[in-house]
Design a protein around this motif. Sequence first.
Motif, short mmCIF file in Angstrom:
data_model
loop_
_atom_site.label_atom_id
_atom_site.label_comp_id
_atom_site.label_asym_id
_atom_site.label_seq_id
_atom_site.Cartn_x
_atom_site.Cartn_y
_atom_site.Cartn_z
N ILE A 1 0.84 -1.20 0.00
CA ILE A 1 0.00 0.00 0.00
C ILE A 1 0.87 1.25 0.00
CG2 ILE A 1 -1.58 1.34 1.46
CD1 ILE A 1 -2.79 -1.52 2.20
N SER A 2 1.96 1.22 0.76
CA SER A 2 2.91 2.35 0.75
C SER A 2 3.57 2.51 -0.60
CB SER A 2 3.97 2.15 1.84
OG SER A 2 3.41 2.25 3.13
N LEU A 3 3.92 1.39 -1.24
CA LEU A 3 4.52 1.44 -2.58
C LEU A 3 3.61 2.18 -3.55
CD1 LEU A 3 6.02 -2.12 -3.21
CD2 LEU A 3 7.27 0.03 -3.19
N ASN A 4 2.30 2.01 -3.36
CA ASN A 4 1.33 2.62 -4.27
C ASN A 4 0.78 3.94 -3.74
OD1 ASN A 4 0.57 0.53 -6.61
ND2 ASN A 4 1.10 -0.61 -4.76
N GLN A 5 1.41 4.46 -2.68
CA GLN A 5 1.06 5.76 -2.11
C GLN A 5 -0.43 5.87 -1.80
OE1 GLN A 5 2.63 8.66 -4.87
NE2 GLN A 5 4.74 8.04 -4.55
N ALA A 6 -0.96 4.80 -1.18
CA ALA A 6 -2.39 4.77 -0.86
C ALA A 6 -2.65 4.74 0.64
CB ALA A 6 -3.04 3.55 -1.52
N ASP A 7 -1.63 5.11 1.43
CA ASP A 7 -1.77 5.07 2.89
C ASP A 7 -2.86 6.00 3.41
OD1 ASP A 7 1.22 4.94 1.97
OD2 ASP A 7 1.12 3.69 3.78
N ASP A 8 -3.14 7.07 2.68
CA ASP A 8 -4.14 8.03 3.15
C ASP A 8 -5.56 7.53 2.96
OD1 ASP A 8 -3.77 8.16 0.39
OD2 ASP A 8 -4.42 10.25 0.26
N VAL A 9 -5.72 6.48 2.16
CA VAL A 9 -7.07 5.93 1.89
C VAL A 9 -7.27 4.59 2.59
CG1 VAL A 9 -8.63 5.07 0.08
CG2 VAL A 9 -7.22 7.10 -0.34
N ILE A 10 -6.23 3.77 2.66
CA ILE A 10 -6.35 2.39 3.13
C ILE A 10 -5.77 2.24 4.53
CG2 ILE A 10 -5.83 -0.03 2.64
CD1 ILE A 10 -5.25 0.85 -0.28
N THR A 11 -6.53 1.60 5.43
CA THR A 11 -6.03 1.20 6.73
C THR A 11 -6.01 -0.33 6.78
OG1 THR A 11 -8.25 1.28 7.70
CG2 THR A 11 -6.88 3.25 7.90
N VAL A 12 -4.95 -0.90 7.34
CA VAL A 12 -4.79 -2.35 7.41
C VAL A 12 -4.89 -2.79 8.86
CG1 VAL A 12 -3.37 -4.32 6.75
CG2 VAL A 12 -3.23 -2.19 5.44
N GLU A 13 -5.71 -3.81 9.12
CA GLU A 13 -5.90 -4.30 10.48
C GLU A 13 -5.82 -5.82 10.50
OE1 GLU A 13 -9.58 -2.94 12.06
OE2 GLU A 13 -9.24 -0.84 11.52
N GLN A 14 -5.27 -6.36 11.58
CA GLN A 14 -5.32 -7.81 11.79
C GLN A 14 -6.67 -8.14 12.40
OE1 GLN A 14 -2.09 -9.36 14.11
NE2 GLN A 14 -2.56 -11.49 13.64
N ASN A 15 -7.44 -8.97 11.70
CA ASN A 15 -8.80 -9.25 12.15
C ASN A 15 -9.27 -10.58 11.57
OD1 ASN A 15 -11.06 -7.62 13.62
ND2 ASN A 15 -12.12 -8.65 11.94
N ASP A 16 -10.12 -11.28 12.30
CA ASP A 16 -10.69 -12.54 11.85
C ASP A 16 -11.97 -12.26 11.07
OD1 ASP A 16 -11.52 -15.11 11.45
OD2 ASP A 16 -11.71 -15.65 13.56
N LEU A 17 -11.84 -12.29 9.74
CA LEU A 17 -12.97 -12.01 8.84
C LEU A 17 -13.62 -10.68 9.23
CD1 LEU A 17 -14.38 -15.65 8.60
CD2 LEU A 17 -12.84 -14.50 7.02
N LEU A 18 -14.94 -10.68 9.49
CA LEU A 18 -15.64 -9.43 9.83
C LEU A 18 -16.02 -9.36 11.30
CD1 LEU A 18 -17.96 -9.06 6.70
CD2 LEU A 18 -16.06 -7.56 7.34
N GLN A 19 -15.42 -10.20 12.12
CA GLN A 19 -15.77 -10.20 13.54
C GLN A 19 -15.44 -8.85 14.18
OE1 GLN A 19 -14.29 -13.55 15.77
NE2 GLN A 19 -14.85 -15.02 14.18
N GLY A 20 -16.45 -8.27 14.82
CA GLY A 20 -16.26 -7.01 15.51
C GLY A 20 -16.28 -5.78 14.63
N ILE A 21 -16.47 -5.96 13.33
CA ILE A 21 -16.48 -4.83 12.40
C ILE A 21 -17.89 -4.24 12.35
CG2 ILE A 21 -16.13 -4.07 10.02
CD1 ILE A 21 -13.57 -4.85 11.49
#
Length: 312
Positions: A217-237
Motif C-alpha cells: 500500500i505504501s509502494l502505491n502511495q495509498a496510505d491516506d485511503v487504506i487502513t490495514v488491520e489484523q482481524n478474523d474475517l468481519l468479527q467485531g467490524i
Amino acid sequence: MNWKEMSILTTNEAVEPISFILHEAKVGGLAIEDRADFLRDRDHPFGEIYELDPNDFPEEGVVIKAYLPETNGLMETLASIQEKIKQLADFQIDIGKAQITITDVKEEDWATAWKKYYHPVKISERFTVVPTWEEYHPAENELVIELDPGMAFGTGTHPTTVMCIQALEKTVRPGDTVIDVGTGSGVLSIAAALLGAKSVKALDLDSVAVEAARQNISLNQADDVITVEQNDLLQGITTKADVVVANILAEVIISFSGDASNVVKKNGFFITSGIIEKKADEVKKALQQAGFRVEEMIRISDWVALISRRKN
C-alpha cells in the motif's frame, strides 16, 4: 545462506489453500507452475503471461514451489507443511498426488532467478500489475498497481484476484467505503483506492499478510485511503460499507455471509471469489439466505466470482 526448494505436485483446486499453508510457514518465496496456463485457449486478453516456456510447466496438474532457508528447524517445518497439506483432504479439497520433492538452491541463484516469473500483466480493461523492479510506462487512463512479489502473497494475477478486480471496476464508485476481507498482498484494496474509494479497510488474520499489505500500500502511495488491520474475517467490524470484497475459500465465504449482510449497506455489493466452479451453487445459496441477490457470475477457467447486492 542456502535455501531448500519445496516442490509440490497438486491440483488447481488446491493451489489457494496450499499457498496459504506455505505463507503461514513464512516461506521466502512462492511460484506456481500450472500447465493449464500454457495449454488453455484464452478468450480474453487479461491475466496473460507472455512468452511461456513449456519446460517450465509440469506434464499434469500444478506445481507449487516454495523456498525455505536452511535453518535448524527446517525439517520440522517441512514435516508440518506436509501434514497440513494431507489434512486438506478432510475438507473435501482434491489435493491430487500431493507429491513433494526437495532440492538445494544456492543463495546467489535464489537472489535473482525467481524474478523471471514476474512481469507486467494486464489484468482488466484498466488495471496492470507491475513488479517493483520493472520499468513500465502506462497508457492514458491505465491504472497501475505496483507490487513486490518477494514480500509474500503473490503477484495479484491469479484468476480469483483478476476476477475480483474486474468486479471492483463494475461496482466501486468515487467516494465509496470498501472493506477487503482476507487482503493478502493488499492488491484489491489498492485497486479500490485507485478506483476512487474514499476509505478502504483491509483485513487479514495473518500478521505476515498485514505487514505485506502495508508495504504494498505504501509502494502505491495509498496510505491516506487504506487502513490495514489484523482481524478474523468481519468479527467485531461495525463500519458500514458500499462494497465488501472477499477472495477466500468457498467454505469460508459461506461461514460469514451473514456477517457480510450486516456490514454491507442497503443496495451495496458483496464480491466473493476463490470459488471452484463446482461449489458455486453452495455459495450462491448461502448468499441468498443472508439477504443478497446474486447479480453476476464471472468465470475464468474453473474459478468463479460472484457479484451480489444486498436487498434490504
